[in-house]
Motif scaffolding. Structure first.
Motif, PDB file in Angstrom:
ATOM      1  N   THR A   8       3.943  10.488  -6.074  1.00 33.49           N
ATOM      2  CA  THR A   8       4.576  10.368  -7.395  1.00 33.49           C
ATOM      3  C   THR A   8       3.951   9.225  -8.184  1.00 33.49           C
ATOM      4  OG1 THR A   8       6.677  11.271  -6.612  1.00 33.49           O
ATOM      5  CG2 THR A   8       6.758   9.906  -8.582  1.00 33.49           C
ATOM      6  N   LEU A   9       3.728   8.106  -7.514  1.00 28.91           N
ATOM      7  CA  LEU A   9       3.104   6.955  -8.163  1.00 28.91           C
ATOM      8  C   LEU A   9       1.656   7.262  -8.551  1.00 28.91           C
ATOM      9  CD1 LEU A   9       4.495   4.114  -5.876  1.00 28.91           C
ATOM     10  CD2 LEU A   9       5.090   4.497  -8.279  1.00 28.91           C
ATOM     11  N   LEU A  10       0.935   7.948  -7.684  1.00 26.66           N
ATOM     12  CA  LEU A  10      -0.461   8.294  -7.975  1.00 26.66           C
ATOM     13  C   LEU A  10      -0.566   9.214  -9.188  1.00 26.66           C
ATOM     14  CD1 LEU A  10      -2.122   8.849  -4.477  1.00 26.66           C
ATOM     15  CD2 LEU A  10      -2.713   7.122  -6.186  1.00 26.66           C
ATOM     16  N   MET A  64     -12.206   6.014  -6.545  1.00 28.62           N
ATOM     17  CA  MET A  64     -12.207   4.636  -6.052  1.00 28.62           C
ATOM     18  C   MET A  64     -11.407   3.723  -6.976  1.00 28.62           C
ATOM     19  SD  MET A  64     -15.474   2.229  -5.052  1.00 28.62           S
ATOM     20  CE  MET A  64     -15.922   3.404  -3.769  1.00 28.62           C
ATOM     21  N   GLU A  65     -11.547   3.925  -8.295  1.00 26.52           N
ATOM     22  CA  GLU A  65     -10.798   3.111  -9.248  1.00 26.52           C
ATOM     23  C   GLU A  65      -9.292   3.344  -9.111  1.00 26.52           C
ATOM     24  OE1 GLU A  65     -14.151   2.883 -12.843  1.00 26.52           O
ATOM     25  OE2 GLU A  65     -12.676   4.512 -12.781  1.00 26.52           O
ATOM     26  N   ILE A  66      -8.904   4.593  -8.938  1.00 25.62           N
ATOM     27  CA  ILE A  66      -7.478   4.903  -8.767  1.00 25.62           C
ATOM     28  C   ILE A  66      -6.944   4.271  -7.481  1.00 25.62           C
ATOM     29  CG2 ILE A  66      -5.831   6.770  -8.351  1.00 25.62           C
ATOM     30  CD1 ILE A  66      -6.724   6.570 -11.250  1.00 25.62           C
ATOM     31  N   GLU A  67      -7.726   4.346  -6.423  1.00 25.88           N
ATOM     32  CA  GLU A  67      -7.304   3.764  -5.149  1.00 25.88           C
ATOM     33  C   GLU A  67      -7.117   2.254  -5.265  1.00 25.88           C
ATOM     34  OE1 GLU A  67      -8.820   3.471  -0.482  1.00 25.88           O
ATOM     35  OE2 GLU A  67      -9.944   4.656  -1.957  1.00 25.88           O
ATOM     36  N   ASP A  68      -8.018   1.608  -6.000  1.00 26.93           N
ATOM     37  CA  ASP A  68      -7.930   0.153  -6.167  1.00 26.93           C
ATOM     38  C   ASP A  68      -6.688  -0.261  -6.960  1.00 26.93           C
ATOM     39  OD1 ASP A  68     -10.235  -0.234  -4.751  1.00 26.93           O
ATOM     40  OD2 ASP A  68     -11.540  -0.412  -6.509  1.00 26.93           O
ATOM     41  N   ARG A  69      -6.238   0.596  -7.869  1.00 25.67           N
ATOM     42  CA  ARG A  69      -5.096   0.268  -8.720  1.00 25.67           C
ATOM     43  C   ARG A  69      -3.762   0.714  -8.125  1.00 25.67           C
ATOM     44  NH1 ARG A  69      -6.345  -1.003 -14.079  1.00 25.67           N
ATOM     45  NH2 ARG A  69      -8.532  -0.795 -14.664  1.00 25.67           N
ATOM     46  N   ALA A  70      -3.802   1.576  -7.130  1.00 23.53           N
ATOM     47  CA  ALA A  70      -2.571   2.120  -6.557  1.00 23.53           C
ATOM     48  C   ALA A  70      -1.809   1.051  -5.770  1.00 23.53           C
ATOM     49  CB  ALA A  70      -2.900   3.300  -5.648  1.00 23.53           C
ATOM     50  N   ILE A  71      -0.521   1.308  -5.549  1.00 22.75           N
ATOM     51  CA  ILE A  71       0.285   0.432  -4.702  1.00 22.75           C
ATOM     52  C   ILE A  71       0.064   0.869  -3.250  1.00 22.75           C
ATOM     53  CG2 ILE A  71       2.614  -0.349  -4.141  1.00 22.75           C
ATOM     54  CD1 ILE A  71       3.437   0.391  -6.996  1.00 22.75           C
ATOM     55  N   PRO A  72      -0.417  -0.020  -2.391  1.00 23.31           N
ATOM     56  CA  PRO A  72      -0.659   0.368  -0.994  1.00 23.31           C
ATOM     57  C   PRO A  72       0.610   0.922  -0.341  1.00 23.31           C
ATOM     58  CG  PRO A  72      -1.658  -1.763  -1.458  1.00 23.31           C
ATOM     59  CD  PRO A  72      -0.825  -1.412  -2.660  1.00 23.31           C
ATOM     60  N   THR A  73       0.444   1.935   0.484  1.00 24.94           N
ATOM     61  CA  THR A  73       1.581   2.597   1.120  1.00 24.94           C
ATOM     62  C   THR A  73       2.439   1.625   1.923  1.00 24.94           C
ATOM     63  OG1 THR A  73       0.271   4.627   1.269  1.00 24.94           O
ATOM     64  CG2 THR A  73       2.258   4.520   2.611  1.00 24.94           C
ATOM     65  N   LYS A  74       1.827   0.582   2.482  1.00 21.67           N
ATOM     66  CA  LYS A  74       2.590  -0.373   3.295  1.00 21.67           C
ATOM     67  C   LYS A  74       3.633  -1.126   2.462  1.00 21.67           C
ATOM     68  CE  LYS A  74      -0.689  -4.233   2.802  1.00 21.67           C
ATOM     69  NZ  LYS A  74      -1.571  -5.182   3.531  1.00 21.67           N
ATOM     70  N   HIS A  75       3.508  -1.070   1.139  1.00 24.39           N
ATOM     71  CA  HIS A  75       4.470  -1.743   0.261  1.00 24.39           C
ATOM     72  C   HIS A  75       5.572  -0.796  -0.218  1.00 24.39           C
ATOM     73  CE1 HIS A  75       2.491  -5.683  -0.278  1.00 24.39           C
ATOM     74  NE2 HIS A  75       1.363  -5.008  -0.119  1.00 24.39           N
ATOM     75  N   LEU A  76       5.574   0.456   0.253  1.00 21.63           N
ATOM     76  CA  LEU A  76       6.566   1.441  -0.188  1.00 21.63           C
ATOM     77  C   LEU A  76       7.648   1.601   0.874  1.00 21.63           C
ATOM     78  CD1 LEU A  76       4.201   4.191  -1.662  1.00 21.63           C
ATOM     79  CD2 LEU A  76       5.147   2.167  -2.789  1.00 21.63           C
ATOM     80  N   LEU A  77       8.905   1.663   0.422  1.00 19.75           N
ATOM     81  CA  LEU A  77      10.034   1.808   1.339  1.00 19.75           C
ATOM     82  C   LEU A  77      10.460   3.268   1.461  1.00 19.75           C
ATOM     83  CD1 LEU A  77      12.243  -1.226   0.235  1.00 19.75           C
ATOM     84  CD2 LEU A  77      10.835  -1.050   2.297  1.00 19.75           C
TER      85      LEU A  77
END
Length: 295
Positions: free
Chosen positions: A112-114, A127-140
């Motif tokens: 959803t965030l992506l 690669m640019e989208i990956e760099d700007r995304a919120i890492p999965t480890k920060h999602l609850l």
């Protein structure tokens, strides 16, 4: 604090409110919107206009001949760029937001965030989208019912986040940050969660940004509610502090009159990705160890 371009919908959109009465502010209009263009004075003369044909002719005369192979490469590059933009537009058009965000699995939340991120940067590379995304480890992950609050996802998430909160938190360090679509929605959220036990929380009034910075420097708060733009400013100022126990709740279950959420309303969506999840504010959130949840 330097002025920033205003991207919100109205002058309430970047207000922040701290629990329980929030800190939404109408002052942003006075701070933003300064013209940055260069203008000719009465004494200066504008340069004589040059026609497109003349420019093209001059360019053709001075340019080196392009080989057939290079021309093919250039055409191929243009086709790739057009195809990338077309695919991005198609993904954005196909994206539909979940009816109940609080039930999303971690993977569904990440997708959803992506989708929202790609709508903000439709021409961005993988690669640019990956760099700007919120890492999965920060999602609850989603919550089960908590202390009888299961019928209200926001209260359930707040109750869970505040369960072991210290009674005397560090100044300006809320345990929960709730991000909402507008200042008006922020006020509604505060009224809705006013009865949730909040150790360390105090009542705050409506402030200008400078006053908010001073207030947070001397006040213990448990819950803060604001729009992405205002929260980003306070993070950049260092007025809001983040710890690994901080929970950032995205109020994406709320929709405006046109059925848009904070992740799809262009002005607020762009504030979220370009202001809050960028530069110093992003580092404050992710390096501080904040975790994100959806309701």
């Amino acid at each position: 604090m330097s002025a920033e371009p205003k991207t919100g919908g109205d002058d309430l959109d970047d207000g922040l409110e701290l629990d329980p009465s929030l800190m939404a502010s109408d002052d942003e209009g006075a701070e933003l919107g300064e013209d940055e263009g260069a203008y000719l004075s009465d004494e200066e003369e504008a340069p004589e206009p040059v026609s497109r044909k003349r420019k093209a002719a001059d360019s053709a005369d001075s340019a080196e001949p392009v080989s057939e192979e290079q021309a093919k490469k250039d055409a191929k590059k243009r086709r790739r760029e057009k195809d990338k933009a077309r695919k991005a537009a198609k993904r954005a058009a196909e994206y539909t937001e979940p009816a109940d965000p609080s039930t999303l699995s971690t993977e569904e939340f990440a997708q959803t965030l992506l989708a929202s991120l790609r709508s903000t940067f439709p021409a961005g590379t993988a690669m640019e989208i990956e760099d700007r995304a919120i890492p999965t480890k920060h999602l609850l992950p989603p919550l089960m019912a908590v202390d009888g609050e299961g019928s209200d996802p926001l209260k359930a998430r707040l109750t869970d986040a505040l369960r072991n909160a210290p009674k005397k938190p560090t100044m300006g360090t809320p345990r929960v940050l709730i991000l909402s679509l507008s200042g008006i929605r922020c006020a509604d959220v505060v009224r809705a969660v006013r009865d949730v036990p909040r150790p360390g929380g105090e009542i705050a009034k409506h402030f200008k940004v400078a006053d908010q910075v001073k207030f947070l420097g001397k006040t213990r708060v448990a819950i803060a509610v604001g729009t992405p733009a205002r929260v980003a400013k306070l993070l950049e100022e260092g007025a809001l502090k983040i710890t690994p126990q901080t929970v950032v709740i995205l109020d994406i279950g709320h929709r405006d009159a046109k059925n848009r959420t904070m992740l799809s309303l262009p002005e607020v969506r762009d504030e979220f990705w370009k202001s809050l999840l960028a530069n110093k504010a992003r580092r404050a959130l992710l390096d501080g160890g904040a975790h994100f949840a959806a309701v």
